[in-house]
Design a protein around this motif. Structure first.
Motif, PDB file in Angstrom:
ATOM      1  N   ILE A  60       0.823  -1.268   0.128  1.00 33.46           N
ATOM      2  CA  ILE A  60      -0.052   0.067   0.224  1.00 33.46           C
ATOM      3  C   ILE A  60       0.670   1.064  -0.062  1.00 33.46           C
ATOM      4  CG2 ILE A  60      -1.819   1.374   1.342  1.00 33.46           C
ATOM      5  CD1 ILE A  60      -2.603  -1.555   2.477  1.00 33.46           C
ATOM      6  N   PHE A  61       0.802   2.032  -1.003  1.00 30.76           N
ATOM      7  CA  PHE A  61       1.844   3.096  -1.265  1.00 30.76           C
ATOM      8  C   PHE A  61       1.265   4.067  -1.465  1.00 30.76           C
ATOM      9  CE2 PHE A  61       4.703   5.574  -3.709  1.00 30.76           C
ATOM     10  CZ  PHE A  61       6.024   5.576  -3.366  1.00 30.76           C
ATOM     11  N   GLY A  62       1.813   5.614  -0.859  1.00 27.84           N
ATOM     12  CA  GLY A  62       1.130   6.851  -1.141  1.00 27.84           C
ATOM     13  C   GLY A  62       0.987   7.806   0.025  1.00 27.84           C
ATOM     14  N   ASP A  63       1.028   8.981  -0.268  1.00 36.57           N
ATOM     15  CA  ASP A  63       0.769  10.102   0.714  1.00 36.57           C
ATOM     16  C   ASP A  63      -0.342   9.552   1.780  1.00 36.57           C
ATOM     17  OD1 ASP A  63       2.874  11.162  -0.820  1.00 36.57           O
ATOM     18  OD2 ASP A  63       1.227  12.848  -1.427  1.00 36.57           O
ATOM     19  N   HIS A  64       0.095   9.743   2.946  1.00 40.35           N
ATOM     20  CA  HIS A  64      -0.732   9.294   4.338  1.00 40.35           C
ATOM     21  C   HIS A  64      -1.363   7.773   4.255  1.00 40.35           C
ATOM     22  CE1 HIS A  64      -0.642  13.716   4.549  1.00 40.35           C
ATOM     23  NE2 HIS A  64      -1.129  13.813   3.346  1.00 40.35           N
ATOM     24  N   ALA A  65      -0.668   7.041   3.419  1.00 38.26           N
ATOM     25  CA  ALA A  65      -0.900   5.403   3.670  1.00 38.26           C
ATOM     26  C   ALA A  65      -0.822   5.345   5.032  1.00 38.26           C
ATOM     27  CB  ALA A  65       0.017   4.797   2.774  1.00 38.26           C
TER      28      ALA A  65
ATOM     29  N   GLU B 124      -6.912  -0.538   9.402  1.00 35.29           N
ATOM     30  CA  GLU B 124      -8.006  -1.356   8.798  1.00 35.29           C
ATOM     31  C   GLU B 124      -7.250  -2.500   8.039  1.00 35.29           C
ATOM     32  OE1 GLU B 124      -9.203   1.890   5.664  1.00 35.29           O
ATOM     33  OE2 GLU B 124      -8.875   0.293   4.510  1.00 35.29           O
TER      34      GLU B 124
ATOM     35  N   GLN C 292      -3.766   3.594   6.924  1.00 34.20           N
ATOM     36  CA  GLN C 292      -4.416   2.511   6.583  1.00 34.20           C
ATOM     37  C   GLN C 292      -4.025   1.365   7.586  1.00 34.20           C
ATOM     38  OE1 GLN C 292      -5.345   1.819   2.613  1.00 34.20           O
ATOM     39  NE2 GLN C 292      -5.822   3.777   2.181  1.00 34.20           N
TER      40      GLN C 292
END
Lengths: 382, 382
Positions: free
Chosen positions: A11-16, A22, A19
Motif C-alpha cells: 500500500i503506497f502513497g501519501d498518508h497511507a 484497517e 490504513q
C-alpha cells in the motif's frame, strides 16, 4: 533455472499510514505489538500509527527502544512484551532497524528459541503472526524483504536471517513520513537503497523480475536522491525515493546482495557505525573489483548513473558509472573513507573472515578471497 | 493518491511444474482439486501435475471439463466435486479458462452461494483455500491476477470478478509447458498479453509499479511473439513470452484494464469466440480512440513496438505504434475483423450497453459513450 519471487501486499502513497488499522483488521489481528524507535517517536509517526490502531478499535502495546544496529537483547525484550501482553500481530514503524527487530520478534514468538537459531537461510519453519511494516526512511527496503539483520554481541557479528516467512504480510509505504528525516539520514539511507539496487542487479541470483525492479530503483534514485537530500519538503522527490527504496528492496530480497553488504555487516557487528554510510563508502571500491565479472551490467549501471554517451566500450561505461556514483555521494555530503566515519585501529583480517562467511557474499558476481576482502577494506579505509 | 499492489509468490522456470507438490505441502494442503481442460490433458501436462502431487504424497481429485469461455455450470460442478471429495486446496492447470474456473471454485467452497453473487469488485469476504495456478498458455496472466472471468449464460454476460482474494497463493510458471501450444493459440494468447500490457499502461489506475511491469511485458512480447509463434521449440522465445504474460498480468491485476476488455467481454458473453483473437482485433481501434487521452504514453508504446525514430511528435509516434501492432498481428496470422472470426448479425447496441457496464470500462483513459462503443464495434466488424 528455476527462480522464485516474493513480495508482500503493498500500500503506497501519501498518508497511507492511516490504513494501518484497517489492514490489521483485514488480517484478523486484535492486539498489536508496535515496534519503533525514539527518533521516529519524536517525529510523531509512532503516535500517528498508534492513534490509527485506536481509531479502528485495536489494542496495542508499544516497544519503542530500538537503536541503530539493534542487538539480540532488543529482540528478547520485544518478544517478552508480546507474550506478556498477549499480542497477536506485529507492527514495525521506523527505519531498517525497527523493522528488522519487529520481524525478529515475530520469529521468536511463533517459533520459540533464540534469534541466533535462525541465522542463515530458510531456518524458520512455523508461520509468523500477521506483520505490517511501515518504513520511515527510504533505504532499508526491509518493508518488502525476506531479510532481518540483528547483531549478536557475543560474537560481535551482524547475523543475516533470510526466509520467505520474513516477507511481511503488508508493506505500508507513506512518502509523506520521509519529510521529517534530516539531510544526513536522507543521504545515507538513499545511498543504501542504491547499493541494494546495484548489488541485486549484478548478483549471481538476479532474475528478469529482480532486474526490472533493480534498474527502475536505480533510475529513480539517480534522479531524485540529490533533490530529496536538498529539501525536507520536496514531496515529489520523497515519493520517488520511497518507490526507489521499495523496488530496490524487491530486487535484493529476491536476488540477494554481494560483497558490499557482506563487508558492511562485518563492520557493523563490531563498530557502532551507520549502515548506509558504510555501504556508500564500500560500494565504489567493490564495484571496481566486481567490474570484470559483468562488464555489460556495469555498463548499464553507468548509463543510468549518467555516464555520458562518449564511449561505447562496456568497461569504460562501467568506470564512468563508478565515477558518477562518487560524484553523487560527494554532492550529498556522504563520507568517503571508513576512517572519516570513526573506524579506529580496525582488525581487517578478522573482519574479512567474518565478511567471507556472510550469506550475502555467496551471490557476489566475482569470486572473493580473504586477501581480496582485506585489500578492499584497506582501500576504503583512507 | 494511495495505490495498492499485490502479487502471489512466483516460481518461474523450465520444469517448475515439478514443484507443485512441495508447494502445496508448504501451504498445508492434503487433498487437491485439480482443475484442467481436455486440451491440456491431451498434451500431458495435467498428468505431469497429478503425478507430482502423487510423488509428494498428496491426494487429488480431477475436474477436467473446463471449456473455452467457461460458464457458471463448470463452477457449480467443480465446487460440488471439491465438497464431495473433501478437498482442501485448488490447483488450476491450463489456460486462462481453467485458472479462472479454479479460482471461482475456490470462492464458492469457502464463501458459499453462487458465483454470480461475487460479480464486480471486492465482494469476497472469507479467505479462500490454498490455491496454486500453473498456466499452460502465455496470455491470460490469471496465474498472478485478482481477476476471474466466468460467463453467466442466463444474462449472456461475461462476469468480471475482481478481488484481492483471487490472487493465488503461488503462481508456478513453466515455459517448457508452452512448447505444446499450436501457432494459432500462441499468437492469440500472445496478443492477449500485449493487450493486457497496453491497457494497463494507459489505465487511469496505472501506478509506477504497474508501469514497470507493463512496459517490460510489452518489450518482451514485441521482441518474442513472432519467433514464439514461428516455432514450437524456440524455448528462449517461450521463456520470454511466459515472463511477458506474467508481468502483463501483474500490471493489469493492479491497474485494471480498459475498453478493449470491456468490449471483448461483451462479445464473449454472447458468442463462442476466442478471447485473445477478439482482443487483438479490437485493440488497434481502441488505441486510435484512446490516443488523445494519453499521447505521451502511447508514444512510449510506439517506441517499444518499433515505431522508427523518424518523428519526435507524440501523436505521430502513437500512430506509428498502432501501425506496428497491426503489422505484428498480421505477421503472426491473427484475424483482422470480427466478421472474419465468425461474428454474425451482431446486436452492437446491446453489446455496447453490456460493455459500458463492465468493470474494466471504469479505468479506460478516455471517456466512453454508448455511441463511441457502437462505433468501435462497427469499425472492428469489417
Amino acid at each position: 533455472m528455476i527462480t522464485k519471487f516474493m513480495a508482500p501486499e503493498i500500500i503506497f502513497g501519501d498518508h497511507a499510514i492511516h490504513q494501518i488499522g484497517e489492514s490489521f483488521l483485514r488480517l484478523g489481528a486484535q492486539r498489536i505489538l508496535v515496534v519503533s524507535d525514539p527518533g521516529v517517536k519524536a517525529a510523531g509517526w509512532t503516535e500517528q500509527a498508534v492513534n490509527n490502531l485506536k481509531e479502528t478499535g485495536l489494542a496495542h502495546t508499544l516497544y519503542e527502544k530500538v537503536t541503530t544496529n539493534p542487538g539480540t537483547d532488543q529482540v528478547i525484550n520485544g518478544a517478552a512484551l508480546y507474550r506478556e501482553e498477549k499480542c497477536d500481530a506485529v507492527l514495525g514503524v521506523g527505519g531498517g532497524s525497527a523493522l528488522d527487530v519487529a520481524k525478529a520478534v515475530a520469529i521468536i514468538v511463533s517459533n520459540g528459541g533464540a534469534i541466533e537459531d535462525y541465522e542463515g537461510v530458510d531456518r524458520i519453519h512455523s508461520p509468523l503472526p500477521p506483520t505490517i511494516m511501515v518504513p520511515t526512511t527510504a533505504g532499508s527496503g526491509s518493508e518488502v524483504s525476506q531479510f532481518s539483520i540483528i547483531i549478536d554481541p557475543k560474537r560481535k557479528k551482524k547475523m543475516t536471517i533470510v526466509s520467505k516467512s520474513l516477507v511481511p504480510d503488508i508493506a505500508i509505504v507513506d512518502p509523506f513520513v520521509l519529510m521529517t528525516k534530516d539531510h544526513l539520514l536522507t543521504a545515507a539511507t538513499g545511498l543504501d537503497a542504491i547499493s541494494h539496487a546495484i548489488e541485486a542487479y549484478v548478483s549471481v541470483a538476479a532474475t528478469p523480475l529482480t532486474d526490472v525492479h533493480a534498474l527502475n530503483a536505480l533510475k529513480l534514485a539517480a534522479a531524485n536522491l540529490r533533490p530529496s537530500t536538498a529539501s525536507h519538503t520536496n514531496l515529489e522527490a520523497k515519493r520517488s525515493m520511497a518507490m526507489a527504496s521499495m523496488q530496490a528492496g524487491l530486487a535484493f530480497s529476491n536476488a540477494i546482495l554481494g560483497a558490499v553488504h557482506a563487508m558492511s555487516h562485518a563492520i557493523g557487528g563490531r563498530y557502532e557505525l551507520p549502515h548506509g554510510e558504510i555501504n556508500s563508502i564500500l560500494l565504489p571500491h567493490v564495484m571496481e573489483f566486481n567490474l570484470i565479472a559483468s562488464p555489460s551490467r556495469f555498463a548499464e549501471i553507468g548509463d543510468i548513473l549518467g555516464a555520458a554517451g562518449s564511449t561505447e566500450n562496456e568497461m569504460e561505461k562501467g568506470r564512468f558509472g563508478i565515477r558518477a556514483l562518487r560524484s553523487l555521494a560527494g554532492d550529498i555530503g556522504a563520507p568517503k573513507t571508513l576512517k572519516e566515519v570513526g573506524l579506529n585501529n580496525p582488525d581487517f583480517h578478522k573482519m574479512a573472515e567474518t565478511a567471507l562467511e556472510d550469506a550475502c557474499m555467496v551471490t557476489n558476481p566475482r569470486d572473493v578471497t580473504l586477501q581480496d576482502v582485506e585489500a578492499l577494506f584497506l582501500k576504503a579505509y583512507e
